[in-house]
Write a protein that holds these residues in place. Structure first.
Motif, mmCIF file in Angstrom:
data_model
loop_
_atom_site.group_PDB
_atom_site.id
_atom_site.type_symbol
_atom_site.label_atom_id
_atom_site.label_comp_id
_atom_site.label_asym_id
_atom_site.label_seq_id
_atom_site.Cartn_x
_atom_site.Cartn_y
_atom_site.Cartn_z
ATOM 1 N N ARG A 142 -4.826 -6.190 -6.388
ATOM 2 C CA ARG A 142 -4.028 -5.567 -5.329
ATOM 3 C C ARG A 142 -4.276 -4.064 -5.280
ATOM 4 N NH1 ARG A 142 -0.881 -2.121 -4.091
ATOM 5 N NH2 ARG A 142 -0.777 -1.402 -6.268
ATOM 6 N N ILE A 143 -4.530 -3.565 -4.079
ATOM 7 C CA ILE A 143 -4.817 -2.144 -3.912
ATOM 8 C C ILE A 143 -4.506 -1.758 -2.471
ATOM 9 C CG2 ILE A 143 -7.246 -2.513 -3.257
ATOM 10 C CD1 ILE A 143 -7.911 0.034 -4.848
ATOM 11 N N SER A 144 -4.132 -0.502 -2.274
ATOM 12 C CA SER A 144 -3.970 0.008 -0.912
ATOM 13 C C SER A 144 -5.349 0.258 -0.313
ATOM 14 C CB SER A 144 -3.161 1.305 -0.922
ATOM 15 O OG SER A 144 -1.836 1.074 -1.334
ATOM 16 N N ARG A 145 -5.576 -0.320 0.858
ATOM 17 C CA ARG A 145 -6.850 -0.127 1.553
ATOM 18 C C ARG A 145 -6.566 0.288 2.988
ATOM 19 N NH1 ARG A 145 -10.206 -5.514 0.766
ATOM 20 N NH2 ARG A 145 -8.158 -6.443 1.142
ATOM 21 N N ARG A 146 -7.337 1.230 3.475
ATOM 22 C CA ARG A 146 -7.015 1.792 4.785
ATOM 23 C C ARG A 146 -8.253 2.055 5.655
ATOM 24 N NH1 ARG A 146 -5.864 5.571 0.690
ATOM 25 N NH2 ARG A 146 -3.730 4.802 0.617
ATOM 26 N N ASP A 147 -9.383 1.440 5.317
ATOM 27 C CA ASP A 147 -10.566 1.601 6.177
ATOM 28 C C ASP A 147 -10.559 0.482 7.223
ATOM 29 O OD1 ASP A 147 -10.878 -0.019 3.911
ATOM 30 O OD2 ASP A 147 -13.061 0.023 4.034
ATOM 31 N N PHE A 148 -9.599 0.578 8.122
ATOM 32 C CA PHE A 148 -9.370 -0.475 9.111
ATOM 33 C C PHE A 148 -10.417 -0.443 10.223
ATOM 34 C CE2 PHE A 148 -5.004 0.840 7.685
ATOM 35 C CZ PHE A 148 -4.740 -0.284 6.928
ATOM 36 N N ILE A 149 -10.595 -1.605 10.867
ATOM 37 C CA ILE A 149 -11.535 -1.700 11.992
ATOM 38 C C ILE A 149 -10.912 -2.443 13.176
ATOM 39 C CG2 ILE A 149 -13.617 -1.574 10.576
ATOM 40 C CD1 ILE A 149 -13.778 -4.645 10.757
ATOM 41 N N ARG A 150 -9.593 -2.494 13.224
ATOM 42 C CA ARG A 150 -8.874 -3.192 14.300
ATOM 43 C C ARG A 150 -9.310 -4.649 14.432
ATOM 44 N NH1 ARG A 150 -5.860 -1.086 19.542
ATOM 45 N NH2 ARG A 150 -4.571 0.463 18.522
ATOM 46 N N ARG A 151 -9.488 -5.297 13.307
ATOM 47 C CA ARG A 151 -9.820 -6.732 13.329
ATOM 48 C C ARG A 151 -8.606 -7.520 13.813
ATOM 49 N NH1 ARG A 151 -8.955 -11.161 9.796
ATOM 50 N NH2 ARG A 151 -7.848 -9.857 8.291
ATOM 51 N N PRO A 152 -8.725 -8.327 14.866
ATOM 52 C CA PRO A 152 -7.582 -9.129 15.304
ATOM 53 C C PRO A 152 -7.122 -10.071 14.189
ATOM 54 C CG PRO A 152 -9.288 -9.085 16.987
ATOM 55 C CD PRO A 152 -9.892 -8.482 15.755
ATOM 56 N N LEU A 153 -5.837 -10.091 13.919
ATOM 57 C CA LEU A 153 -5.276 -10.957 12.889
ATOM 58 C C LEU A 153 -4.765 -12.237 13.542
ATOM 59 C CD1 LEU A 153 -3.242 -8.345 10.800
ATOM 60 C CD2 LEU A 153 -5.597 -9.117 10.461
ATOM 61 N N PRO A 154 -5.265 -13.393 13.130
ATOM 62 C CA PRO A 154 -4.802 -14.645 13.734
ATOM 63 C C PRO A 154 -3.338 -14.913 13.397
ATOM 64 C CG PRO A 154 -6.209 -15.098 11.849
ATOM 65 C CD PRO A 154 -6.287 -13.623 12.081
ATOM 66 N N LYS A 155 -2.730 -15.740 14.224
ATOM 67 C CA LYS A 155 -1.321 -16.084 14.057
ATOM 68 C C LYS A 155 -1.040 -16.665 12.673
ATOM 69 C CE LYS A 155 0.533 -18.300 17.514
ATOM 70 N NZ LYS A 155 0.932 -19.422 18.416
ATOM 71 N N SER A 156 -1.984 -17.432 12.134
ATOM 72 C CA SER A 156 -1.773 -18.051 10.821
ATOM 73 C C SER A 156 -1.618 -16.991 9.732
ATOM 74 C CB SER A 156 -2.942 -18.984 10.486
ATOM 75 O OG SER A 156 -4.176 -18.271 10.472
ATOM 76 N N GLU A 157 -2.384 -15.894 9.812
ATOM 77 C CA GLU A 157 -2.277 -14.839 8.814
ATOM 78 C C GLU A 157 -0.994 -14.043 8.981
ATOM 79 O OE1 GLU A 157 -5.774 -12.420 8.609
ATOM 80 O OE2 GLU A 157 -7.081 -14.103 8.049
ATOM 81 N N ILE A 158 -0.607 -13.756 10.213
ATOM 82 C CA ILE A 158 0.658 -13.058 10.468
ATOM 83 C C ILE A 158 1.823 -13.912 9.974
ATOM 84 C CG2 ILE A 158 2.179 -12.170 12.270
ATOM 85 C CD1 ILE A 158 -0.344 -11.471 13.888
ATOM 86 N N SER A 159 1.722 -15.212 10.212
ATOM 87 C CA SER A 159 2.757 -16.137 9.758
ATOM 88 C C SER A 159 2.910 -16.107 8.247
ATOM 89 C CB SER A 159 2.411 -17.561 10.215
ATOM 90 O OG SER A 159 3.311 -18.493 9.663
ATOM 91 N N ALA A 160 1.789 -16.198 7.529
ATOM 92 C CA ALA A 160 1.840 -16.187 6.066
ATOM 93 C C ALA A 160 2.389 -14.868 5.549
ATOM 94 C CB ALA A 160 0.449 -16.450 5.497
ATOM 95 N N LEU A 161 1.994 -13.782 6.176
ATOM 96 C CA LEU A 161 2.440 -12.461 5.749
ATOM 97 C C LEU A 161 3.961 -12.346 5.852
ATOM 98 C CD1 LEU A 161 1.299 -9.729 4.803
ATOM 99 C CD2 LEU A 161 1.162 -9.070 7.206
#
Length: 242
Positions: A67-86
């Motif tokens: 686990r680590i903080s990561r912030r080199d984002f690329i605006r990758r669309p997050l599918p509903k399944s990942e948002i749901s799990a989060l």
């Protein structure tokens, strides 16, 4: 003159049983009914976007190691399944039978934290502003709208936040805790938020999702966006994902 407000608050909220504070009877039959009711924020007239419930496997200890903080984002669309799990495994309901239970511990099972999702990169979840409906494990659609990078910059001060795919905003509804624990209830709200944030970090790591808690936040702008007053309900913590 400098006044250490945090020190004064910590001192004044040390003993929840002190004179003049809320008294909690050991006999629960003597408790007011509002201490026993779990409150949920809901938007009954708003459209709801159902979230899928899926089983996930992960090695807990390996996930914590990585686990680590990561912030080199690329605006990758997050599918509903990942948002749901989060959402499910950071602050969602894990209720077994009639016993209320969530992913995070909560002092007195008051559950004062509400979660909102700001989706910047659309996928099968359109870009927009959502409230997490815990009871139904669904997103209350507050409004759909595009978020440009310039829009995101009005909410967060760090430039890397503009490339995030989504933000989660955690707010505190102070009354839920303070009707039972008085001013000490504010401490519990912060502790519970920290537990949720760690859960979210671990879920993001397990899903190979970039994640970073962010304190460079323009809270007044976010509260206006969420239509919360910043007094009875206020932003406590924000996280960005990608």
């Amino acid at each position: 003159m400098y006044i250490d407000f945090s020190g004064l608050f910590h001192l004044s909220s040390k003993d929840r049983m002190a004179q003049g504070r809320v008294k909690i009877q050991l006999d629960q039959s003597q408790w007011p009914s509002e201490w026993k009711v779990i409150e949920y924020k809901d938007y009954p007239r708003f459209e709801k976007l159902a979230l899928p419930v899926q089983h996930h496997e992960a090695d807990l200890f390996r996930t914590m190691e990585n686990r680590i903080s990561r912030r080199d984002f690329i605006r990758r669309p997050l599918p509903k399944s990942e948002i749901s799990a989060l959402l499910k495994f950071s602050c969602g309901s894990m209720q077994k039978g009639s016993v209320p239970h969530r992913a995070q511990p909560s002092g007195g099972a008051r559950y004062p934290i509400e979660a909102y999702a700001l989706v910047f990169a659309p996928s099968d979840v359109p870009a927009g502003v959502y409230h997490y409906n815990i009871k139904e494990h669904a997103l209350d659609v507050l409004w759909t709208r595009e978020f440009t990078r310039e829009d995101v910059a009005t909410l967060f001060t760090y430039p890397w936040a503009k490339n995030a795919s989504m933000a989660l905003i955690f707010s505190g509804v102070f009354r839920r805790n303070q009707i039972k624990y008085g001013e000490r209830g504010y401490r519990q709200i912060l502790i519970e938020t920290g537990a949720i944030v760690q859960n979210a970090y671990l879920v993001a790591q397990a899903l190979n999702m970039q994640c970073c808690a962010i304190d460079g936040v323009r809270e007044a702008e976010i509260e206006q966006l969420l239509d919360i007053d910043g007094i009875s309900e206020s932003v406590i913590c924000s996280m960005v994902f990608g």
